[in-house]
Design a protein around this motif. Structure first.
Motif, PDB file in Angstrom:
ATOM      1  N   ILE A   5       0.844  -1.198   0.000  1.00  0.00           N
ATOM      2  CA  ILE A   5       0.000   0.000   0.000  1.00  0.00           C
ATOM      3  C   ILE A   5       0.878   1.247   0.000  1.00  0.00           C
ATOM      4  CG2 ILE A   5      -1.641   1.329   1.378  1.00  0.00           C
ATOM      5  CD1 ILE A   5      -2.893  -1.359   2.196  1.00  0.00           C
ATOM      6  N   ARG A   6       1.971   1.197   0.759  1.00  0.00           N
ATOM      7  CA  ARG A   6       2.891   2.331   0.828  1.00  0.00           C
ATOM      8  C   ARG A   6       3.495   2.626  -0.557  1.00  0.00           C
ATOM      9  NH1 ARG A   6       5.379   6.223   2.810  1.00  0.00           N
ATOM     10  NH2 ARG A   6       7.567   6.413   3.328  1.00  0.00           N
ATOM     11  N   GLN A   7       3.884   1.579  -1.277  1.00  0.00           N
ATOM     12  CA  GLN A   7       4.470   1.771  -2.611  1.00  0.00           C
ATOM     13  C   GLN A   7       3.431   2.323  -3.577  1.00  0.00           C
ATOM     14  OE1 GLN A   7       7.781   1.534  -3.482  1.00  0.00           O
ATOM     15  NE2 GLN A   7       7.013   2.544  -5.323  1.00  0.00           N
ATOM     16  N   ILE A   8       2.205   1.846  -3.488  1.00  0.00           N
ATOM     17  CA  ILE A   8       1.126   2.356  -4.346  1.00  0.00           C
ATOM     18  C   ILE A   8       0.898   3.839  -4.069  1.00  0.00           C
ATOM     19  CG2 ILE A   8      -1.360   2.235  -4.793  1.00  0.00           C
ATOM     20  CD1 ILE A   8      -1.106  -0.839  -4.289  1.00  0.00           C
ATOM     21  N   GLN A   9       0.861   4.208  -2.773  1.00  0.00           N
ATOM     22  CA  GLN A   9       0.680   5.624  -2.412  1.00  0.00           C
ATOM     23  C   GLN A   9       1.849   6.469  -2.902  1.00  0.00           C
ATOM     24  OE1 GLN A   9       0.237   5.088   1.829  1.00  0.00           O
ATOM     25  NE2 GLN A   9      -2.020   5.227   1.708  1.00  0.00           N
ATOM     26  N   LYS A  10       3.052   5.944  -2.786  1.00  0.00           N
ATOM     27  CA  LYS A  10       4.241   6.664  -3.245  1.00  0.00           C
ATOM     28  C   LYS A  10       4.177   6.898  -4.760  1.00  0.00           C
ATOM     29  CE  LYS A  10       9.243   6.635  -2.833  1.00  0.00           C
ATOM     30  NZ  LYS A  10      10.436   5.958  -2.340  1.00  0.00           N
ATOM     31  N   ASP A  11       3.791   5.863  -5.502  1.00  0.00           N
ATOM     32  CA  ASP A  11       3.658   5.983  -6.957  1.00  0.00           C
ATOM     33  C   ASP A  11       2.568   6.991  -7.335  1.00  0.00           C
ATOM     34  OD1 ASP A  11       5.662   4.091  -7.194  1.00  0.00           O
ATOM     35  OD2 ASP A  11       4.285   2.447  -7.702  1.00  0.00           O
ATOM     36  N   GLU A  12       1.442   6.956  -6.604  1.00  0.00           N
ATOM     37  CA  GLU A  12       0.353   7.899  -6.875  1.00  0.00           C
ATOM     38  C   GLU A  12       0.789   9.344  -6.594  1.00  0.00           C
ATOM     39  OE1 GLU A  12      -2.860   6.390  -4.479  1.00  0.00           O
ATOM     40  OE2 GLU A  12      -3.415   4.889  -5.988  1.00  0.00           O
ATOM     41  N   THR A  13       1.541   9.534  -5.521  1.00  0.00           N
ATOM     42  CA  THR A  13       2.039  10.878  -5.194  1.00  0.00           C
ATOM     43  C   THR A  13       2.997  11.361  -6.276  1.00  0.00           C
ATOM     44  OG1 THR A  13       1.796  10.482  -2.830  1.00  0.00           O
ATOM     45  CG2 THR A  13       3.281  12.265  -3.481  1.00  0.00           C
ATOM     46  N   ARG A  14       3.856  10.485  -6.751  1.00  0.00           N
ATOM     47  CA  ARG A  14       4.791  10.859  -7.823  1.00  0.00           C
ATOM     48  C   ARG A  14       4.017  11.288  -9.076  1.00  0.00           C
ATOM     49  NH1 ARG A  14       7.921   9.424 -12.143  1.00  0.00           N
ATOM     50  NH2 ARG A  14      10.154   9.853 -11.953  1.00  0.00           N
ATOM     51  N   GLU A  15       3.001  10.522  -9.430  1.00  0.00           N
ATOM     52  CA  GLU A  15       2.185  10.868 -10.607  1.00  0.00           C
ATOM     53  C   GLU A  15       1.466  12.203 -10.407  1.00  0.00           C
ATOM     54  OE1 GLU A  15       2.166   9.442 -13.639  1.00  0.00           O
ATOM     55  OE2 GLU A  15       3.790   8.260 -12.763  1.00  0.00           O
ATOM     56  N   LYS A  16       0.982  12.428  -9.201  1.00  0.00           N
ATOM     57  CA  LYS A  16       0.317  13.690  -8.882  1.00  0.00           C
ATOM     58  C   LYS A  16       1.297  14.863  -9.034  1.00  0.00           C
ATOM     59  CE  LYS A  16      -2.050  13.583  -5.044  1.00  0.00           C
ATOM     60  NZ  LYS A  16      -2.595  13.788  -3.685  1.00  0.00           N
ATOM     61  N   LEU A  17       2.525  14.668  -8.584  1.00  0.00           N
ATOM     62  CA  LEU A  17       3.546  15.706  -8.713  1.00  0.00           C
ATOM     63  C   LEU A  17       3.895  15.979 -10.174  1.00  0.00           C
ATOM     64  CD1 LEU A  17       5.871  14.669  -5.759  1.00  0.00           C
ATOM     65  CD2 LEU A  17       4.607  16.832  -5.954  1.00  0.00           C
ATOM     66  N   ALA A  39       4.425  21.773  -5.279  1.00  0.00           N
ATOM     67  CA  ALA A  39       3.873  21.132  -4.075  1.00  0.00           C
ATOM     68  C   ALA A  39       2.464  21.646  -3.801  1.00  0.00           C
ATOM     69  CB  ALA A  39       4.790  21.403  -2.876  1.00  0.00           C
ATOM     70  N   GLU A  40       2.300  22.955  -3.878  1.00  0.00           N
ATOM     71  CA  GLU A  40       0.984  23.557  -3.634  1.00  0.00           C
ATOM     72  C   GLU A  40      -0.038  23.060  -4.646  1.00  0.00           C
ATOM     73  OE1 GLU A  40      -1.050  27.961  -3.775  1.00  0.00           O
ATOM     74  OE2 GLU A  40       1.045  27.825  -3.154  1.00  0.00           O
ATOM     75  N   ALA A  41       0.336  23.035  -5.925  1.00  0.00           N
ATOM     76  CA  ALA A  41      -0.589  22.578  -6.972  1.00  0.00           C
ATOM     77  C   ALA A  41      -0.961  21.108  -6.790  1.00  0.00           C
ATOM     78  CB  ALA A  41       0.019  22.804  -8.349  1.00  0.00           C
ATOM     79  N   ALA A  42      -0.029  20.310  -6.272  1.00  0.00           N
ATOM     80  CA  ALA A  42      -0.287  18.884  -6.065  1.00  0.00           C
ATOM     81  C   ALA A  42      -0.976  18.606  -4.735  1.00  0.00           C
ATOM     82  CB  ALA A  42       1.024  18.103  -6.137  1.00  0.00           C
ATOM     83  N   GLY A  43      -1.030  19.618  -3.859  1.00  0.00           N
ATOM     84  CA  GLY A  43      -1.659  19.442  -2.560  1.00  0.00           C
ATOM     85  C   GLY A  43      -0.819  18.616  -1.594  1.00  0.00           C
ATOM     86  N   VAL A  44       0.506  18.761  -1.709  1.00  0.00           N
ATOM     87  CA  VAL A  44       1.406  18.037  -0.814  1.00  0.00           C
ATOM     88  C   VAL A  44       2.361  19.034  -0.159  1.00  0.00           C
ATOM     89  CG1 VAL A  44       1.285  15.932  -2.207  1.00  0.00           C
ATOM     90  CG2 VAL A  44       3.144  17.561  -2.602  1.00  0.00           C
ATOM     91  N   SER A  45       3.106  18.565   0.832  1.00  0.00           N
ATOM     92  CA  SER A  45       4.077  19.450   1.487  1.00  0.00           C
ATOM     93  C   SER A  45       5.276  19.675   0.570  1.00  0.00           C
ATOM     94  CB  SER A  45       4.545  18.837   2.808  1.00  0.00           C
ATOM     95  OG  SER A  45       5.388  17.732   2.559  1.00  0.00           O
TER      96      SER A  45
END
Length: 197
Positions: A5-17, A39-45
């Motif tokens: 699940i952690r790897q899936i979330q990491k991949d999704e965050t990368r795609e979002k970025l 970061a702001e546009a992707a909604g991440v820190s």
């Protein structure tokens, strides 16, 4: 191997970025955009960006590479399915249209980008050139278009497209250049190289 699940979330965050960077680079410019904007546009820190991309240069290269893969695949699919030069040119423009603001900034800023990003841009152009040249060669062999240097044919096409994109304010203010002028550019280019002239 099953991904955690952690790897899936990491991949999704990368795609979002990557997706956010495409948009931000198109709006602000590639070199003018800050990692904090992405970061702001992707909604991440802000720090999350650096977890995935150690430097802005690696992010720029990844975004250009992502765009290049999509552009190359679209052109390849169209070339494989049709083969006509006109259809390959349409596919090329459609690939640009999908991310027109980013691609325009890429064209404008290519000379000031880090070397790895410039190399990726060259790879994108080489892939597109390959398919355009294959279709053009078939049409030259069939007598549909004039015999000419493949390099000159491709450079004339890409120069025409890039001129219109980088001068959007003259040809299509506030609208997509590809949507407004794409058919005209293809018609003009095909008329210019037609053996009937």
């Amino acid at each position: 191997m099953k991904r955690s699940i952690r790897q899936i979330q990491k991949d999704e965050t990368r795609e979002k970025l990557l997706s956010a960077a495409h948009i931000v680079f198109g709006q602000k410019g590639i070199m003018a955009a800050r990692m904090s904007d992405i970061a702001e546009a992707a909604g991440v820190s802000h720090g999350t960006v650096f977890v995935h991309f150690k430097t802005q240069e690696t992010l720029v290269a990844a975004v250009i590479d992502d765009f290049g893969i999509r552009m190359g695949q679209r052109t390849h699919d169209m070339a494989r399915n049709s083969g006509s030069l006109r259809d390959v040119l349409k596919a090329h423009l459609e690939g640009i249209r999908e991310d027109e603001a980013f691609y325009t900034q890429l064209v404008i800023e290519t000379r000031s980008l880090p070397p790895i990003a410039r190399e990726t841009m060259i790879s994108i152009q080489s892939a597109v050139s390959f398919h355009i040249n294959q279709a053009a060669q078939r049409e030259m062999d069939a007598g549909v278009i004039k015999p000419m240097s493949m390099a000159l044919l491709f450079n004339t096409w890409i120069g025409l497209v890039h001129y219109y994109l980088t001068n959007r304010d003259l040809f299509s203010p506030e609208k997509s250049v590809i949507e407004t002028c794409g058919s005209m550019l293809i018609d003009h280019f095909m008329h210019m190289i037609s053996s009937a002239n």
